[in-house]
Design a protein around this motif. Structure first.
Motif, PDB file in Angstrom:
ATOM      1  N   ASP A  24      86.200  -4.355  75.196  1.00  0.00           N
ATOM      2  CA  ASP A  24      86.516  -5.578  75.006  1.00  0.00           C
ATOM      3  C   ASP A  24      85.629  -5.917  73.791  1.00  0.00           C
ATOM      4  O   ASP A  24      86.667  -6.646  72.519  1.00  0.00           O
ATOM      5  N   GLU A  25      84.377  -6.574  73.958  1.00  0.00           N
ATOM      6  CA  GLU A  25      83.964  -6.500  73.025  1.00  0.00           C
ATOM      7  C   GLU A  25      84.118  -6.038  71.675  1.00  0.00           C
ATOM      8  O   GLU A  25      83.931  -7.010  70.378  1.00  0.00           O
ATOM      9  N   ALA A  26      83.889  -4.810  71.553  1.00  0.00           N
ATOM     10  CA  ALA A  26      83.881  -3.789  70.301  1.00  0.00           C
ATOM     11  C   ALA A  26      84.889  -4.044  69.760  1.00  0.00           C
ATOM     12  O   ALA A  26      85.614  -4.319  68.730  1.00  0.00           O
ATOM     13  N   ALA A  27      86.425  -4.399  70.403  1.00  0.00           N
ATOM     14  CA  ALA A  27      87.997  -4.860  69.755  1.00  0.00           C
ATOM     15  C   ALA A  27      87.596  -5.968  69.236  1.00  0.00           C
ATOM     16  O   ALA A  27      88.121  -6.493  67.984  1.00  0.00           O
ATOM     17  N   GLY A  30      86.412  -5.801  66.484  1.00  0.00           N
ATOM     18  CA  GLY A  30      87.450  -5.125  65.120  1.00  0.00           C
ATOM     19  C   GLY A  30      88.155  -5.874  64.907  1.00  0.00           C
ATOM     20  O   GLY A  30      88.130  -5.773  62.750  1.00  0.00           O
ATOM     21  N   ASP A  31      88.148  -6.724  65.470  1.00  0.00           N
ATOM     22  CA  ASP A  31      89.612  -7.918  64.615  1.00  0.00           C
ATOM     23  C   ASP A  31      88.543  -8.994  63.903  1.00  0.00           C
ATOM     24  O   ASP A  31      89.221  -9.465  62.978  1.00  0.00           O
ATOM     25  N   ARG A  32      87.678  -8.918  64.146  1.00  0.00           N
ATOM     26  CA  ARG A  32      86.261  -9.977  63.063  1.00  0.00           C
ATOM     27  C   ARG A  32      86.498  -9.788  61.931  1.00  0.00           C
ATOM     28  O   ARG A  32      86.793 -10.319  60.780  1.00  0.00           O
ATOM     29  N   ALA A  33      85.892  -8.354  61.995  1.00  0.00           N
ATOM     30  CA  ALA A  33      86.278  -7.668  60.473  1.00  0.00           C
ATOM     31  C   ALA A  33      87.027  -7.167  59.974  1.00  0.00           C
ATOM     32  O   ALA A  33      87.831  -6.999  58.440  1.00  0.00           O
ATOM     33  N   SER A  49      92.110  -0.738  62.730  1.00  0.00           N
ATOM     34  CA  SER A  49      92.327   0.337  63.687  1.00  0.00           C
ATOM     35  C   SER A  49      90.973   0.450  64.583  1.00  0.00           C
ATOM     36  O   SER A  49      91.564   1.008  66.030  1.00  0.00           O
ATOM     37  N   CYS A  50      89.701   0.376  64.748  1.00  0.00           N
ATOM     38  CA  CYS A  50      88.958   0.958  65.502  1.00  0.00           C
ATOM     39  C   CYS A  50      88.753  -0.554  67.147  1.00  0.00           C
ATOM     40  O   CYS A  50      88.838  -0.174  67.920  1.00  0.00           O
ATOM     41  N   ALA A  51      89.186  -1.717  66.234  1.00  0.00           N
ATOM     42  CA  ALA A  51      89.914  -2.710  67.450  1.00  0.00           C
ATOM     43  C   ALA A  51      90.759  -2.322  68.624  1.00  0.00           C
ATOM     44  O   ALA A  51      90.897  -2.262  69.806  1.00  0.00           O
ATOM     45  N   SER A  52      91.866  -1.670  67.601  1.00  0.00           N
ATOM     46  CA  SER A  52      93.102  -0.894  68.057  1.00  0.00           C
ATOM     47  C   SER A  52      92.552  -0.295  69.024  1.00  0.00           C
ATOM     48  O   SER A  52      92.572   0.098  70.353  1.00  0.00           O
ATOM     49  N   SER A  56      92.710   0.481  73.576  1.00  0.00           N
ATOM     50  CA  SER A  56      93.350   0.872  74.661  1.00  0.00           C
ATOM     51  C   SER A  56      92.494   1.830  75.222  1.00  0.00           C
ATOM     52  O   SER A  56      92.536   1.703  76.207  1.00  0.00           O
ATOM     53  N   ASN A  57      90.959   1.975  74.580  1.00  0.00           N
ATOM     54  CA  ASN A  57      90.057   2.559  76.110  1.00  0.00           C
ATOM     55  C   ASN A  57      90.181   1.308  76.698  1.00  0.00           C
ATOM     56  O   ASN A  57      89.753   1.724  78.270  1.00  0.00           O
TER      57      ASN A  57
END
Length: 80
Positions: A24-27, A30-33, A49-52, A56-57
């Motif tokens: 969730d933190e990584a998403a 990614g959204d911020r970036a 794409s990474c956030a998505s 999913s993970n």
């Protein structure tokens, strides 16, 4: 029923929940970036794409945790 104790399955489920939170933190990162105006469109797309993938993970980790707490081991999970 699993050959592992309920306590062991719950402990494993807790680990998957922790991984879900990390995803969730990584998403969010990614959204911020993806919205960062200092990044070029290509890198914004990669971040999106990474956030998505991270979202999913997180869903998958939570699903696995739920199944473990139900006393089963999902087919795609190997416990040692």
């Amino acid at each position: 029923m699993s050959r592992f104790s309920r306590a062991r399955l719950n402990k494993e489920a807790d680990g998957f929940e922790r991984e879900a939170k990390r995803s969730d933190e990584a998403a969010r990162d990614g959204d911020r970036a993806a919205k960062d105006p200092n990044l070029d469109p290509y890198n914004q797309g990669v971040a999106s794409s990474c956030a998505s993938t991270a979202r999913s993970n997180a869903r998958e980790y939570r699903h696995i945790a739920s199944v473990l707490r139900g006393g089963e081991i999902p087919d795609n999970v190997q416990l040692d």
